[in-house]
Design a protein around this motif. Structure first.
Motif, short mmCIF file in Angstrom:
data_model
loop_
_atom_site.label_atom_id
_atom_site.label_comp_id
_atom_site.label_asym_id
_atom_site.label_seq_id
_atom_site.Cartn_x
_atom_site.Cartn_y
_atom_site.Cartn_z
N SER A 1 0.81 -1.22 0.00
CA SER A 1 0.00 0.00 0.00
C SER A 1 0.84 1.27 0.00
CB SER A 1 -0.93 0.01 1.22
OG SER A 1 -0.16 -0.02 2.42
N GLY A 2 2.14 1.15 -0.23
CA GLY A 2 3.00 2.32 -0.23
C GLY A 2 2.56 3.37 -1.24
N ASP A 3 2.76 4.63 -0.89
CA ASP A 3 2.33 5.75 -1.74
C ASP A 3 3.56 6.55 -2.19
OD1 ASP A 3 1.26 7.95 -2.95
OD2 ASP A 3 -0.10 8.47 -1.31
N PRO A 4 3.91 6.53 -3.49
CA PRO A 4 5.09 7.24 -3.96
C PRO A 4 4.99 8.75 -3.87
CG PRO A 4 3.81 6.43 -5.81
CD PRO A 4 3.20 5.84 -4.58
N GLU A 5 3.79 9.25 -3.64
CA GLU A 5 3.60 10.70 -3.54
C GLU A 5 3.86 11.23 -2.14
OE1 GLU A 5 2.97 12.66 -6.18
OE2 GLU A 5 3.17 10.83 -7.35
N GLU A 6 3.99 10.33 -1.17
CA GLU A 6 4.20 10.73 0.21
C GLU A 6 5.69 10.73 0.56
OE1 GLU A 6 1.97 11.91 2.41
OE2 GLU A 6 0.60 11.86 0.70
N PRO A 7 6.11 11.63 1.46
CA PRO A 7 7.51 11.63 1.90
C PRO A 7 7.90 10.28 2.49
CG PRO A 7 6.42 13.63 2.60
CD PRO A 7 5.34 12.73 2.06
N ASP B 1 16.01 -3.34 -8.28
CA ASP B 1 15.05 -2.35 -7.79
C ASP B 1 15.71 -1.00 -7.61
OD1 ASP B 1 15.92 -2.22 -4.74
OD2 ASP B 1 15.70 -4.35 -5.21
N ILE B 2 14.88 0.03 -7.64
CA ILE B 2 15.31 1.41 -7.38
C ILE B 2 14.44 1.95 -6.25
CG2 ILE B 2 15.52 3.75 -8.27
CD1 ILE B 2 15.79 2.62 -11.05
N GLY B 3 15.07 2.48 -5.22
CA GLY B 3 14.35 3.11 -4.12
C GLY B 3 14.54 4.61 -4.14
N VAL B 4 13.50 5.33 -3.79
CA VAL B 4 13.59 6.79 -3.70
C VAL B 4 12.97 7.23 -2.38
CG1 VAL B 4 11.45 7.04 -5.05
CG2 VAL B 4 13.01 8.98 -4.82
N LYS B 5 13.70 8.05 -1.65
CA LYS B 5 13.21 8.60 -0.39
C LYS B 5 12.90 10.07 -0.61
CE LYS B 5 14.34 9.25 4.50
NZ LYS B 5 15.41 9.16 5.54
N LEU B 6 11.61 10.37 -0.73
CA LEU B 6 11.17 11.74 -0.98
C LEU B 6 11.22 12.54 0.31
CD1 LEU B 6 9.92 13.66 -3.13
CD2 LEU B 6 7.68 12.89 -2.31
N HIS B 7 11.87 13.69 0.24
CA HIS B 7 11.94 14.60 1.39
C HIS B 7 10.55 15.17 1.66
CE1 HIS B 7 13.12 18.13 3.80
NE2 HIS B 7 14.26 17.48 4.03
N ARG B 8 10.30 15.58 2.88
CA ARG B 8 8.99 16.13 3.21
C ARG B 8 8.70 17.45 2.48
NH1 ARG B 8 11.92 16.01 7.92
NH2 ARG B 8 12.70 17.99 8.71
N ASN B 9 9.73 18.11 1.97
CA ASN B 9 9.46 19.32 1.18
C ASN B 9 9.10 18.99 -0.28
OD1 ASN B 9 11.88 18.76 -0.17
ND2 ASN B 9 13.05 20.38 0.86
N ARG B 10 9.21 17.70 -0.64
CA ARG B 10 8.85 17.18 -1.95
C ARG B 10 9.66 17.81 -3.09
NH1 ARG B 10 4.21 16.51 1.07
NH2 ARG B 10 3.02 14.59 0.66
N ARG B 11 10.78 18.38 -2.78
CA ARG B 11 11.67 18.95 -3.80
C ARG B 11 13.03 18.28 -3.81
NH1 ARG B 11 10.81 23.83 -5.82
NH2 ARG B 11 12.19 22.96 -7.43
N GLN B 12 13.27 17.41 -2.85
CA GLN B 12 14.54 16.69 -2.74
C GLN B 12 14.26 15.21 -2.51
OE1 GLN B 12 15.61 19.98 0.33
NE2 GLN B 12 17.48 18.81 -0.01
N ALA B 13 15.24 14.38 -2.87
CA ALA B 13 15.08 12.95 -2.65
C ALA B 13 16.45 12.29 -2.58
CB ALA B 13 14.26 12.31 -3.77
#
Length: 231
Positions: free
Chosen positions: A101-107, A123-135
């Motif tokens: 149920s992971g959401d790619p739009e969430e930090p 696989d590729i993992g991305v950790k979205l920052h809470r400001n949604r401008r960095q990862a």
């Protein structure tokens, strides 16, 4: 925003040559409640994020569990990663099911499958920052598929998606200082060295040195194709 299912997203550059790659340990560490660390946030269906000449970057699904367990159980693949080997099939099944149920739009961390003709190869993992401008990104590729340009191809397209489709300002990455091929991959992709954290991460019974890398959107647009660099 992610592209609709089945829509190919072209990065700003086209991969034309192969390059070797090993895993990058920028991986999430989420307690599953069963005493192990979940190493990726996995989506729920077969939705396609983007496609390249040879690969599909898509969400994980239940049928990926066996392949996931297989390449994560390979000591060569796991050498600089945070998980221990072997990686049991039961754990892979639980991993896929628990994080569907992971959401790619969430930090936070979210992981995508790298698919070659219907076969999961990494696989590729991305950790979205809470400001949604960095990862931050992390990646893993099965040993049999290293040295064939797949990591370069997948990451080139994925970075293009992050910078051009999602409008990110900056992407960072890190790897063990001994993981020379992973460091070279990041540098070919245009990442700039930003320092060394000595004895920073405890992995497999030892403190390890961590190389830091960063890439800005402006640098990505100005950098020549990763495929044009010597392999």
């Amino acid at each position: 925003m992610p592209a609709p299912a089945g829509v190919a997203v072209s990065g700003p550059r086209r991969v034309t040559r192969a390059a070797p790659a090993l895993g990058c340990h920028g991986r999430p560490r989420i307690d599953s409640g069963d005493g192990w660390d979940v190493l990726g946030v996995i989506g729920d269906t077969s939705r396609v994020l983007l496609s390249t000449d040879r690969l599909t970057i898509r969400r994980f699904h239940a049928d990926d569990a066996a392949a996931l367990a297989a390449y994560r159980s390979d000591p060569e693949v796991a050498r600089y990663q945070v998980w221990e080997t072997p990686f049991p099939l039961e754990r892979a099944v639980t991993l896929v099911a628990a994080l569907a149920s992971g959401d790619p739009e969430e930090p936070g961390w979210f992981s995508y499958a790298i698919d070659l003709d219907g076969t999961l190869i990494g696989d590729i993992g991305v950790k979205l920052h809470r400001n949604r401008r960095q990862a931050k990104i992390g990646y893993t590729l099965a040993a049999a598929y290293q040295g064939k340009g797949y990591a370069t191809e997948a990451l080139t397209a994925f970075l293009g998606h992050l910078f051009t489709e999602r409008g990110l300002h900056r992407v960072s990455a890190g790897c063990d200082v001994r993981n020379v091929r992973s460091a070279r991959l990041l540098e070919r992709l245009g990442f700039q060295s930003e320092g060394l954290r000595r004895r920073h991460i405890w992995i497999k019974g030892e403190w390890t040195d961590d190389l830091l890398y960063g890439l800005l959107a402006s640098e990505w647009r100005a950098c020549p194709s990763a495929g044009d660099e010597p392999a």
